[in-house]
Design a protein around this motif. Sequence first.
Motif, PDB file in Angstrom:
ATOM      1  N   PRO A   9       0.830  -1.211   0.000  1.00  0.00           N
ATOM      2  CA  PRO A   9       0.000   0.000   0.000  1.00  0.00           C
ATOM      3  C   PRO A   9       0.863   1.259   0.000  1.00  0.00           C
ATOM      4  O   PRO A   9       1.990   1.266   0.499  1.00  0.00           O
ATOM      5  CB  PRO A   9      -0.802  -0.131   1.301  1.00  0.00           C
ATOM      6  CG  PRO A   9       0.013  -1.034   2.171  1.00  0.00           C
ATOM      7  CD  PRO A   9       0.690  -1.995   1.247  1.00  0.00           C
ATOM      8  N   GLY A  10       0.322   2.320  -0.607  1.00  0.00           N
ATOM      9  CA  GLY A  10       1.013   3.610  -0.637  1.00  0.00           C
ATOM     10  C   GLY A  10       1.936   3.788  -1.811  1.00  0.00           C
ATOM     11  O   GLY A  10       2.393   4.899  -2.087  1.00  0.00           O
ATOM     12  N   ARG A  11       2.215   2.719  -2.540  1.00  0.00           N
ATOM     13  CA  ARG A  11       3.109   2.803  -3.689  1.00  0.00           C
ATOM     14  C   ARG A  11       2.266   2.808  -4.965  1.00  0.00           C
ATOM     15  O   ARG A  11       1.391   1.974  -5.134  1.00  0.00           O
ATOM     16  CB  ARG A  11       4.068   1.623  -3.700  1.00  0.00           C
ATOM     17  CG  ARG A  11       5.212   1.744  -4.692  1.00  0.00           C
ATOM     18  CD  ARG A  11       6.185   0.609  -4.515  1.00  0.00           C
ATOM     19  NE  ARG A  11       6.882   0.695  -3.232  1.00  0.00           N
ATOM     20  CZ  ARG A  11       7.569  -0.315  -2.696  1.00  0.00           C
ATOM     21  NH1 ARG A  11       7.627  -1.477  -3.311  1.00  0.00           N
ATOM     22  NH2 ARG A  11       8.185  -0.154  -1.534  1.00  0.00           N
ATOM     23  N   GLY A  12       2.519   3.789  -5.860  1.00  0.00           N
ATOM     24  CA  GLY A  12       1.701   3.846  -7.066  1.00  0.00           C
ATOM     25  C   GLY A  12       1.926   5.114  -7.856  1.00  0.00           C
ATOM     26  O   GLY A  12       3.057   5.613  -7.966  1.00  0.00           O
ATOM     27  N   LEU A  13       0.840   5.669  -8.397  1.00  0.00           N
ATOM     28  CA  LEU A  13       0.875   6.874  -9.215  1.00  0.00           C
ATOM     29  C   LEU A  13       0.434   8.053  -8.360  1.00  0.00           C
ATOM     30  O   LEU A  13      -0.573   7.986  -7.651  1.00  0.00           O
ATOM     31  CB  LEU A  13      -0.057   6.732 -10.419  1.00  0.00           C
ATOM     32  CG  LEU A  13       0.129   5.487 -11.282  1.00  0.00           C
ATOM     33  CD1 LEU A  13      -0.875   5.479 -12.429  1.00  0.00           C
ATOM     34  CD2 LEU A  13       1.556   5.411 -11.819  1.00  0.00           C
ATOM     35  N   HIS A  14       1.178   9.154  -8.455  1.00  0.00           N
ATOM     36  CA  HIS A  14       0.901  10.344  -7.650  1.00  0.00           C
ATOM     37  C   HIS A  14       0.832  11.537  -8.605  1.00  0.00           C
ATOM     38  O   HIS A  14       1.836  11.908  -9.208  1.00  0.00           O
ATOM     39  CB  HIS A  14       1.985  10.534  -6.592  1.00  0.00           C
ATOM     40  CG  HIS A  14       2.251   9.300  -5.780  1.00  0.00           C
ATOM     41  ND1 HIS A  14       1.476   8.929  -4.714  1.00  0.00           N
ATOM     42  CD2 HIS A  14       3.198   8.319  -5.924  1.00  0.00           C
ATOM     43  CE1 HIS A  14       1.931   7.786  -4.204  1.00  0.00           C
ATOM     44  NE2 HIS A  14       2.975   7.404  -4.924  1.00  0.00           N
ATOM     45  N   PHE A  15      -0.356  12.123  -8.732  1.00  0.00           N
ATOM     46  CA  PHE A  15      -0.613  13.184  -9.707  1.00  0.00           C
ATOM     47  C   PHE A  15      -0.511  14.548  -9.036  1.00  0.00           C
ATOM     48  O   PHE A  15      -1.238  14.834  -8.064  1.00  0.00           O
ATOM     49  CB  PHE A  15      -2.005  13.004 -10.319  1.00  0.00           C
ATOM     50  CG  PHE A  15      -2.170  11.729 -11.093  1.00  0.00           C
ATOM     51  CD1 PHE A  15      -2.033  11.713 -12.477  1.00  0.00           C
ATOM     52  CD2 PHE A  15      -2.446  10.535 -10.446  1.00  0.00           C
ATOM     53  CE1 PHE A  15      -2.172  10.535 -13.180  1.00  0.00           C
ATOM     54  CE2 PHE A  15      -2.592   9.356 -11.147  1.00  0.00           C
ATOM     55  CZ  PHE A  15      -2.454   9.353 -12.520  1.00  0.00           C
ATOM     56  N   PRO A  23      -0.477  15.615  -3.765  1.00  0.00           N
ATOM     57  CA  PRO A  23      -0.868  14.840  -4.941  1.00  0.00           C
ATOM     58  C   PRO A  23      -2.158  14.055  -4.727  1.00  0.00           C
ATOM     59  O   PRO A  23      -2.550  13.763  -3.593  1.00  0.00           O
ATOM     60  CB  PRO A  23       0.310  13.886  -5.126  1.00  0.00           C
ATOM     61  CG  PRO A  23       0.819  13.654  -3.737  1.00  0.00           C
ATOM     62  CD  PRO A  23       0.653  14.976  -3.039  1.00  0.00           C
ATOM     63  N   HIS A  24      -2.796  13.727  -5.849  1.00  0.00           N
ATOM     64  CA  HIS A  24      -3.881  12.743  -5.845  1.00  0.00           C
ATOM     65  C   HIS A  24      -3.239  11.411  -6.187  1.00  0.00           C
ATOM     66  O   HIS A  24      -2.597  11.271  -7.229  1.00  0.00           O
ATOM     67  CB  HIS A  24      -4.945  13.102  -6.883  1.00  0.00           C
ATOM     68  CG  HIS A  24      -5.965  12.031  -7.083  1.00  0.00           C
ATOM     69  ND1 HIS A  24      -6.854  11.663  -6.102  1.00  0.00           N
ATOM     70  CD2 HIS A  24      -6.224  11.228  -8.136  1.00  0.00           C
ATOM     71  CE1 HIS A  24      -7.626  10.684  -6.547  1.00  0.00           C
ATOM     72  NE2 HIS A  24      -7.257  10.407  -7.785  1.00  0.00           N
ATOM     73  N   SER A  25      -3.367  10.428  -5.325  1.00  0.00           N
ATOM     74  CA  SER A  25      -2.623   9.176  -5.478  1.00  0.00           C
ATOM     75  C   SER A  25      -3.536   8.003  -5.818  1.00  0.00           C
ATOM     76  O   SER A  25      -4.701   7.959  -5.414  1.00  0.00           O
ATOM     77  CB  SER A  25      -1.846   8.860  -4.193  1.00  0.00           C
ATOM     78  OG  SER A  25      -0.881   9.869  -3.939  1.00  0.00           O
ATOM     79  N   LEU A  26      -2.983   7.071  -6.574  1.00  0.00           N
ATOM     80  CA  LEU A  26      -3.660   5.837  -6.943  1.00  0.00           C
ATOM     81  C   LEU A  26      -2.659   4.704  -6.737  1.00  0.00           C
ATOM     82  O   LEU A  26      -1.661   4.606  -7.442  1.00  0.00           O
ATOM     83  CB  LEU A  26      -4.118   5.891  -8.401  1.00  0.00           C
ATOM     84  CG  LEU A  26      -4.740   4.623  -8.987  1.00  0.00           C
ATOM     85  CD1 LEU A  26      -6.012   4.248  -8.240  1.00  0.00           C
ATOM     86  CD2 LEU A  26      -5.027   4.804 -10.474  1.00  0.00           C
ATOM     87  N   GLY A 211       6.637  -1.515 -10.506  1.00  0.00           N
ATOM     88  CA  GLY A 211       5.865  -1.323  -9.278  1.00  0.00           C
ATOM     89  C   GLY A 211       6.418  -0.234  -8.386  1.00  0.00           C
ATOM     90  O   GLY A 211       6.161  -0.215  -7.174  1.00  0.00           O
ATOM     91  N   CYS A 212       7.173   0.718  -8.974  1.00  0.00           N
ATOM     92  CA  CYS A 212       7.712   1.813  -8.172  1.00  0.00           C
ATOM     93  C   CYS A 212       6.798   3.024  -8.241  1.00  0.00           C
ATOM     94  O   CYS A 212       5.851   3.071  -9.027  1.00  0.00           O
ATOM     95  CB  CYS A 212       9.110   2.183  -8.661  1.00  0.00           C
ATOM     96  SG  CYS A 212       9.169   2.858 -10.328  1.00  0.00           S
ATOM     97  N   ASP A 213       7.066   4.008  -7.385  1.00  0.00           N
ATOM     98  CA  ASP A 213       6.299   5.251  -7.396  1.00  0.00           C
ATOM     99  C   ASP A 213       6.597   6.054  -8.656  1.00  0.00           C
ATOM    100  O   ASP A 213       7.756   6.171  -9.073  1.00  0.00           O
ATOM    101  CB  ASP A 213       6.663   6.117  -6.184  1.00  0.00           C
ATOM    102  CG  ASP A 213       5.941   5.703  -4.916  1.00  0.00           C
ATOM    103  OD1 ASP A 213       4.800   5.207  -5.014  1.00  0.00           O
ATOM    104  OD2 ASP A 213       6.524   5.874  -3.826  1.00  0.00           O
ATOM    105  N   LEU A 214       5.544   6.636  -9.244  1.00  0.00           N
ATOM    106  CA  LEU A 214       5.695   7.609 -10.330  1.00  0.00           C
ATOM    107  C   LEU A 214       5.029   8.898  -9.911  1.00  0.00           C
ATOM    108  O   LEU A 214       3.824   8.926  -9.627  1.00  0.00           O
ATOM    109  CB  LEU A 214       5.067   7.093 -11.621  1.00  0.00           C
ATOM    110  CG  LEU A 214       5.037   8.116 -12.779  1.00  0.00           C
ATOM    111  CD1 LEU A 214       6.455   8.533 -13.172  1.00  0.00           C
ATOM    112  CD2 LEU A 214       4.298   7.565 -13.982  1.00  0.00           C
ATOM    113  N   LEU A 215       5.802   9.971  -9.841  1.00  0.00           N
ATOM    114  CA  LEU A 215       5.302  11.300  -9.518  1.00  0.00           C
ATOM    115  C   LEU A 215       5.038  12.008 -10.838  1.00  0.00           C
ATOM    116  O   LEU A 215       5.968  12.361 -11.562  1.00  0.00           O
ATOM    117  CB  LEU A 215       6.325  12.059  -8.673  1.00  0.00           C
ATOM    118  CG  LEU A 215       6.452  11.680  -7.194  1.00  0.00           C
ATOM    119  CD1 LEU A 215       6.669  10.188  -6.978  1.00  0.00           C
ATOM    120  CD2 LEU A 215       7.594  12.461  -6.540  1.00  0.00           C
ATOM    121  N   LEU A 216       3.767  12.184 -11.165  1.00  0.00           N
ATOM    122  CA  LEU A 216       3.362  12.567 -12.506  1.00  0.00           C
ATOM    123  C   LEU A 216       2.755  13.963 -12.516  1.00  0.00           C
ATOM    124  O   LEU A 216       1.969  14.322 -11.634  1.00  0.00           O
ATOM    125  CB  LEU A 216       2.338  11.550 -13.018  1.00  0.00           C
ATOM    126  CG  LEU A 216       2.028  11.484 -14.510  1.00  0.00           C
ATOM    127  CD1 LEU A 216       3.276  11.189 -15.326  1.00  0.00           C
ATOM    128  CD2 LEU A 216       0.974  10.413 -14.768  1.00  0.00           C
TER     129      LEU A 216
END
Length: 537
Positions: A9-15, A23-26, A211-216
Motif C-alpha cells: 500500500p502507498g506505492r503507485g501513481l501520484h498526480f 498529490p492525488h494518489s492511486l 511497481g515503483c512510485d511515479l510522480l506525474l
Amino acid sequence: MTDAHRRPPGRGLHFYETFDGTPHSLDHRELPERIAGHAAFFLDHGVRPGARVLLPFETSVGTIVSFLALIEIGAVPLSVRPFVLSTPRQAYQDFLGRVAAEYRATHVLHVPGLAPVDLPVPALPLPPPDARTPGGRLRAPHDGEIAFVQFSSGSTAFPKGIPVRHGPLRANLAMITRTDGRRPDDRVSSWLPLYHDMGLVGGLLSCLAVGCDLLLADPATFLFDARGWWEHMARERVMGTVIPNFAVDYSLRLMGAMEPEECAALDLSAVRAVYLGSEPVNLTHLRAFTTLLAPAGLRPDAFMPCYGMAEAVLLVSARPPGAGIRTVASPSGVEALSVGRPMPEFTVRVRDEAGVVCGENELGEIEIAGGSLADHYFDREAPLASPDGFYATGDIGFLDDGELFVTGRAGDRIKVNGRSLFAVDFEQEVERLPFVRSGRSVVAQRNGRVLVLLEADRTARTDPEGARDRVVTQLVRTLGVAVQVGDVHLLRPGQLPRTSSGKLRRRDAVEAHLRGEPAAAAPTAAAGPENSGGAVR
C-alpha cells in the motif's frame, strides 16, 4: 502488472497539479479493480476486442485507467495528442478525422479537453471515477497481441502508426529498467506528455512494470515552474526521470542566475538515472547545468544520453548511470556525444551512401535489427526491415569502441568542402549567440548554399545587419564554414513551425521561406516523437 494487487500500500501513481501541492494518489494495488471496472463499462458501451479507439492522452487518472482498460479488453488504443487551446481547432479536427479514417477507428475516448471539438467518430464516454470490479484481476496477454498504437512525430510527413505488441513492449520495458537499475522502492518523476513514447513507455509503463512510485505532472506544470520541479525532485528523493534536451536548456535559462548557496539548499543526491534523449543534446548547456547544480549534489554521471525510436517501442541504446558523458571528435571533426552501447537484444550497423557496411569511426546511416523492432507500420503490409532484417532509421552516425554516436538526420546533412556536417552542428553554434534562444534556429542547404533562419530578439532585429554579421563570424570561427550574409534571415519569435512534440519542422520552415511565405508557427496536431536519441533530431 498481473501481480499489482499484491504490491504494498502507498506505492503507485501520484498526480501533481503543482509541484509544491498535495498529490492525488492511486495505489498500484487498486489498479486491477479499477481497470476491470472501466473495462466492464466499455464493454457495456459496445467496445469489443480489436476495436480501434482514438485516445487523446491527457495526463489524468481517468485517461490512464481507461487506456489500461482498453488494453485489458483487447481493444486497440490509438494514442494521440490531446487538444489544447493553443492548437487551432480546425487543424486538430482535421487530424483526428484523418487518423480515424486511415486507421478505421470506431470511437474516440471523450476526455474533458475534447469538449469544444467536433468528433469524427462516436464519442466513448469516460467511465465514472468510482467504476471498479471488486476482486478484479488482470489477464496476461500473449506476446503477439497489439497493446496500443503510437505515432511518429509527423516532422516530415503525416504521422505513421506503429503497433506496439505485448512481447516487444515487455522486452523494451525490461531493457529500460535493467539499464537504469530501477527497483520497486524507487521513485521516478515525469511531466512528459503521455502520447509521447518517452512519457508513456519511459515514464508511465516502466514504473507500472516495476511497481515503483511515479510522480506525474502535466507538461504545462513544468513550463510554469521548472525550478519547482527540481525542488520537488529533491524534496521527494526521486531517483530518476526521462527528459529531452529542452528540459536542460529551459531549466538553465530559468535557473542560471541561482547563487551556489541557493543550489546547495537542494538535495539532489538521490538522483542517479536521468535518461536524456528525443533531440540533439546541447553539450555546452548540459555542462553549464551540471556545474550549476553541483552544489545540490546532482552528479554529472547521472545523465544518460540515449537513443531510440517509436518503431523499436522506445530504447535502443543508452549510457548507463555512473558512466558519465563521453564525447569524441566525429569523422567531420565536430564534437559528438555517445548514446551508449546498443542493447544486446539489438544488432546495429552503419552503412555508407554506397551501401557498404562502415567500420568504426566511419559515417553512415544507422540500421537496426532484432530486439523490440516492429514488423511493419500499422495497417501497412510492407515490412519495416529490408530483406536482410535491418531497418534503415534515417539517422546518420558512427560507432566508436562499440558505442553509438548519432550526428544528425540524413535529410539534414550539409556537405561543405568535402565535410559532412549537419543542421544541428550549425544551429547549436548559432544559438550560442546571445540574441538567439536555444531551439530557435533552422539551418538547411539548398542549391549548394547554406540557409540560416533564426528567431531573433528585439535588440538583434533593430540592428539586422550587425546580427547577420555576427552569425557569419560565429560559423566561420567555430565550424570553418563561410555562410553568405544574404543567406542569414532574422524572424520574429514563434515563426518557426514545430511538431506537437516540439521538434522543428525544418523542411516546412525552409520551403515556406523559399516560397516567400511566413512560416506557420502553430504546431501540427501530430502524435509522439519518431526517434528518441540523445543526438537525434
